[in-house]
Design a protein around this motif. Structure first.
Motif, PDB file in Angstrom:
ATOM      1  N   GLN A  58       0.830  -1.203   0.000  1.00 16.69           N
ATOM      2  CA  GLN A  58       0.000   0.000   0.000  1.00 16.69           C
ATOM      3  C   GLN A  58       0.867   1.256   0.000  1.00 16.69           C
ATOM      4  OE1 GLN A  58      -3.457   0.417  -0.212  1.00 16.69           O
ATOM      5  NE2 GLN A  58      -2.863   2.550  -0.471  1.00 16.69           N
ATOM      6  N   HIS A  59       1.964   1.245   0.761  1.00 19.46           N
ATOM      7  CA  HIS A  59       2.893   2.383   0.799  1.00 19.46           C
ATOM      8  C   HIS A  59       3.475   2.626  -0.594  1.00 19.46           C
ATOM      9  CE1 HIS A  59       6.661   4.541   1.424  1.00 19.46           C
ATOM     10  NE2 HIS A  59       6.181   4.951   2.586  1.00 19.46           N
ATOM     11  N   ARG A  60       3.961   1.561  -1.213  1.00 25.39           N
ATOM     12  CA  ARG A  60       4.551   1.683  -2.549  1.00 25.39           C
ATOM     13  C   ARG A  60       3.522   2.193  -3.556  1.00 25.39           C
ATOM     14  NH1 ARG A  60       3.447  -1.106  -6.379  1.00 25.39           N
ATOM     15  NH2 ARG A  60       2.597  -2.794  -5.124  1.00 25.39           N
ATOM     16  N   PHE A  61       2.308   1.646  -3.493  1.00 28.93           N
ATOM     17  CA  PHE A  61       1.243   2.019  -4.412  1.00 28.93           C
ATOM     18  C   PHE A  61       0.870   3.491  -4.259  1.00 28.93           C
ATOM     19  CE2 PHE A  61      -3.379   2.421  -5.136  1.00 28.93           C
ATOM     20  CZ  PHE A  61      -3.446   2.078  -6.471  1.00 28.93           C
ATOM     21  N   SER A  62       0.620   3.936  -3.033  1.00 28.20           N
ATOM     22  CA  SER A  62       0.205   5.325  -2.797  1.00 28.20           C
ATOM     23  C   SER A  62       1.325   6.305  -3.115  1.00 28.20           C
ATOM     24  CB  SER A  62      -0.264   5.495  -1.349  1.00 28.20           C
ATOM     25  OG  SER A  62      -1.453   4.767  -1.128  1.00 28.20           O
ATOM     26  N   THR A  63       2.560   5.934  -2.796  1.00 25.95           N
ATOM     27  CA  THR A  63       3.695   6.795  -3.135  1.00 25.95           C
ATOM     28  C   THR A  63       3.796   6.968  -4.652  1.00 25.95           C
ATOM     29  OG1 THR A  63       4.908   6.083  -1.157  1.00 25.95           O
ATOM     30  CG2 THR A  63       6.195   7.107  -2.911  1.00 25.95           C
ATOM     31  N   VAL A 121       7.145  15.200   1.619  1.00 27.02           N
ATOM     32  CA  VAL A 121       6.019  14.292   1.833  1.00 27.02           C
ATOM     33  C   VAL A 121       6.530  12.995   2.450  1.00 27.02           C
ATOM     34  CG1 VAL A 121       4.111  13.022   0.758  1.00 27.02           C
ATOM     35  CG2 VAL A 121       4.872  15.204  -0.236  1.00 27.02           C
ATOM     36  N   GLU A 122       5.861  12.569   3.518  1.00 27.96           N
ATOM     37  CA  GLU A 122       6.051  11.231   4.061  1.00 27.96           C
ATOM     38  C   GLU A 122       4.752  10.462   3.866  1.00 27.96           C
ATOM     39  OE1 GLU A 122       8.825  10.018   4.933  1.00 27.96           O
ATOM     40  OE2 GLU A 122      10.085  11.647   5.681  1.00 27.96           O
ATOM     41  N   VAL A 123       4.854   9.249   3.339  1.00 26.09           N
ATOM     42  CA  VAL A 123       3.709   8.352   3.209  1.00 26.09           C
ATOM     43  C   VAL A 123       3.772   7.421   4.412  1.00 26.09           C
ATOM     44  CG1 VAL A 123       2.578   6.598   1.788  1.00 26.09           C
ATOM     45  CG2 VAL A 123       3.739   8.552   0.706  1.00 26.09           C
ATOM     46  N   SER A 124       2.727   7.443   5.240  1.00 22.29           N
ATOM     47  CA  SER A 124       2.832   6.847   6.571  1.00 22.29           C
ATOM     48  C   SER A 124       1.786   5.778   6.832  1.00 22.29           C
ATOM     49  CB  SER A 124       2.654   7.929   7.645  1.00 22.29           C
ATOM     50  OG  SER A 124       3.638   8.908   7.521  1.00 22.29           O
ATOM     51  N   SER A 125       2.283   4.667   7.339  1.00 21.91           N
ATOM     52  CA  SER A 125       1.424   3.661   7.950  1.00 21.91           C
ATOM     53  C   SER A 125       2.131   3.234   9.234  1.00 21.91           C
ATOM     54  CB  SER A 125       1.144   2.493   6.999  1.00 21.91           C
ATOM     55  OG  SER A 125       2.341   2.001   6.444  1.00 21.91           O
ATOM     56  N   LEU A 128       3.831   6.255  11.229  1.00 17.36           N
ATOM     57  CA  LEU A 128       3.012   7.433  11.497  1.00 17.36           C
ATOM     58  C   LEU A 128       3.469   8.201  12.734  1.00 17.36           C
ATOM     59  CD1 LEU A 128       0.633   9.166  10.628  1.00 17.36           C
ATOM     60  CD2 LEU A 128      -0.878   7.614  11.896  1.00 17.36           C
ATOM     61  N   GLU A 129       3.750   7.501  13.826  1.00 21.07           N
ATOM     62  CA  GLU A 129       4.189   8.196  15.039  1.00 21.07           C
ATOM     63  C   GLU A 129       5.494   8.955  14.795  1.00 21.07           C
ATOM     64  OE1 GLU A 129       5.391   7.517  19.725  1.00 21.07           O
ATOM     65  OE2 GLU A 129       4.962   5.779  18.477  1.00 21.07           O
ATOM     66  N   ARG A 130       6.459   8.290  14.145  1.00 22.13           N
ATOM     67  CA  ARG A 130       7.739   8.941  13.848  1.00 22.13           C
ATOM     68  C   ARG A 130       7.542  10.158  12.956  1.00 22.13           C
ATOM     69  NH1 ARG A 130      12.308   5.386  10.961  1.00 22.13           N
ATOM     70  NH2 ARG A 130      12.080   4.239  12.913  1.00 22.13           N
ATOM     71  N   ILE A 149       1.820  14.691   5.311  1.00 22.10           N
ATOM     72  CA  ILE A 149       1.805  13.282   5.701  1.00 22.10           C
ATOM     73  C   ILE A 149       0.605  12.639   5.011  1.00 22.10           C
ATOM     74  CG2 ILE A 149       1.555  11.590   7.558  1.00 22.10           C
ATOM     75  CD1 ILE A 149       2.873  13.563   9.465  1.00 22.10           C
ATOM     76  N   LEU A 150       0.883  11.735   4.081  1.00 28.89           N
ATOM     77  CA  LEU A 150      -0.184  10.947   3.470  1.00 28.89           C
ATOM     78  C   LEU A 150      -0.431   9.778   4.421  1.00 28.89           C
ATOM     79  CD1 LEU A 150      -2.040  10.787   0.979  1.00 28.89           C
ATOM     80  CD2 LEU A 150      -0.335   9.263  -0.055  1.00 28.89           C
ATOM     81  N   ASN A 151      -1.437   9.915   5.253  1.00 28.70           N
ATOM     82  CA  ASN A 151      -1.710   9.019   6.372  1.00 28.70           C
ATOM     83  C   ASN A 151      -2.589   7.861   5.883  1.00 28.70           C
ATOM     84  OD1 ASN A 151      -2.822   7.801   8.644  1.00 28.70           O
ATOM     85  ND2 ASN A 151      -3.006   9.711   9.785  1.00 28.70           N
ATOM     86  N   LEU A 152      -1.950   6.718   5.640  1.00 24.53           N
ATOM     87  CA  LEU A 152      -2.670   5.563   5.124  1.00 24.53           C
ATOM     88  C   LEU A 152      -3.521   4.897   6.192  1.00 24.53           C
ATOM     89  CD1 LEU A 152       0.162   3.953   2.939  1.00 24.53           C
ATOM     90  CD2 LEU A 152      -1.545   5.658   2.282  1.00 24.53           C
ATOM     91  N   GLU A 153      -3.127   5.049   7.453  1.00 22.70           N
ATOM     92  CA  GLU A 153      -3.895   4.441   8.550  1.00 22.70           C
ATOM     93  C   GLU A 153      -5.276   5.084   8.680  1.00 22.70           C
ATOM     94  OE1 GLU A 153      -2.944   1.816  10.734  1.00 22.70           O
ATOM     95  OE2 GLU A 153      -1.487   1.580   9.118  1.00 22.70           O
ATOM     96  N   ASP A 154      -5.319   6.401   8.692  1.00 24.88           N
ATOM     97  CA  ASP A 154      -6.576   7.132   8.885  1.00 24.88           C
ATOM     98  C   ASP A 154      -7.185   7.605   7.570  1.00 24.88           C
ATOM     99  OD1 ASP A 154      -6.413   6.929  11.729  1.00 24.88           O
ATOM    100  OD2 ASP A 154      -4.873   8.500  11.689  1.00 24.88           O
ATOM    101  N   ARG A 155      -6.541   7.242   6.450  1.00 29.85           N
ATOM    102  CA  ARG A 155      -7.028   7.578   5.110  1.00 29.85           C
ATOM    103  C   ARG A 155      -7.267   9.075   4.974  1.00 29.85           C
ATOM    104  NH1 ARG A 155      -7.669   3.265   2.344  1.00 29.85           N
ATOM    105  NH2 ARG A 155      -8.952   4.224   0.728  1.00 29.85           N
ATOM    106  N   GLN A 156      -6.193   9.845   5.201  1.00 34.44           N
ATOM    107  CA  GLN A 156      -6.276  11.291   5.123  1.00 34.44           C
ATOM    108  C   GLN A 156      -4.912  11.874   4.779  1.00 34.44           C
ATOM    109  OE1 GLN A 156      -7.642  11.973   9.140  1.00 34.44           O
ATOM    110  NE2 GLN A 156      -5.568  12.311   9.919  1.00 34.44           N
TER     111      GLN A 156
END
Length: 198
Positions: A58-63, A121-125, A128-130, A149-156
Motif C-alpha cells: 500500500q505504501h509503494r502504491f500510494s507513493t 512528503v512522508e507516506v505513513s502507515s 506514522l508516530e515517527r 503526511i499521506l496518512n494511510l492508517e486514517d485515510r487522510q
C-alpha cells in the motif's frame, strides 16, 4: 477539510544509555569510506542513525500514485525526488517525496537543503508516530515551508505549514473525498484529488 489544533503527541523516546551522536559531516564520511552503503537501510535523524521501516504494498502504491499526480502538474523550474536524501543541520532524512527548486543538474555535487525545498512528503502507515513527532520536529526546525503526511492508517492527508523552531503552527486534514492545493512559493499551482491515493 478539518483543522487540528492539538495533536496530543509525545516525542519518541531515545535510550537513556550513552549514545554517540554523529554530525552530518561524519555521516557523509562514513558513506564515502564505505562504512555505510545503500544496503544499510538507515537515515540520520537528529544525529542518530535510525532504521528505515520496510515498505508494504500500500505504501509503494500510494507513493507511486502521488508521484504521478505531482509530476503531471509540476512546473518546469522544479523537479521531484523519490526517497532521496536531503541535508539538514543535524539530520539527513530520506522523505518519500520532495519537490525541489531548480533542475537536477543543479544538485550534481550535493543533496538539496531546506532552502531548496518547496514540499516534503512522508507516506505513513507503520511510521506514522515517527512522522508526526520526530520528522515533524526536524522539518519544522529546518524551516521547510510545507510538510505533507499521506496518512494511510486514517485515510487522510495532513498538511502542515507555518514552521516555527520545532513545530508547524498550522495543520489541515483532508479526507479521501477532497482535493488539496499544491502551492509553490505561495502560489496555487493545481488541485490534486485524493481519491484513489489512499
Amino acid at each position: 477539510m478539518v483543522a487540528i489544533a492539538d495533536r496530543n503527541l509525545s516525542p519518541i523516546a531515545i535510550t537513556t544509555e550513552p549514545i554517540w551522536r554523529l554530525s552530518v559531516t561524519q555521516y557523509h564520511s562514513m558513506i564515502t569510506s564505505g562504512i555505510l552503503t545503500e544496503e544499510d537501510q538507515i537515515e540520520l535523524l537528529e544525529g542518530v542513525l535510525i532504521a528505515k521501516m520496510p515498505k508494504n504494498p500500500q505504501h509503494r502504491f500510494s507513493t507511486g500514485l502521488l508521484q504521478d499526480a505531482l509530476l503531471a502538474i509540476l512546473p518546469a523550474n522544479y523537479h521531484l525526488n523519490l526517497q532521496e536524501p536531503i541535508t539538514l543541520k543535524d539530520s539527513e532524512p530520506e522523505p518519500d517525496l520532495t519537490i525541489v527548486r531548480g533542475q537536477r543538474l543543479d544538485y550534481r555535487d550535493r543533496h538539496p537543503t531546506a532552502s531548496d525545498l518547496e514540499l516534503v512528503v512522508e507516506v505513513s502507515s507503520s511510521t506514522l508516530e515517527r512522522d508526526r513527532t520526530l520528522k515533524h520536529r526536524i522539518y519544522a526546525g529546518a524551516g521547510i515551508a510545507t510538510y505533507w503526511i499521506l496518512n494511510l492508517e486514517d485515510r487522510q492527508l495532513e498538511v502542515y505549514t507555518n514552521p516555527s523552531e520545532s513545530e508547524y503552527l498550522h495543520c489541515q486534514v483532508f479526507n479521501e473525498a477532497e482535493s488539496v492545493s499544491l502551492n509553490l512559493r505561495g502560489q496555487a499551482i493545481a488541485l490534486i484529488s485524493l481519491g484513489g491515493l489512499l
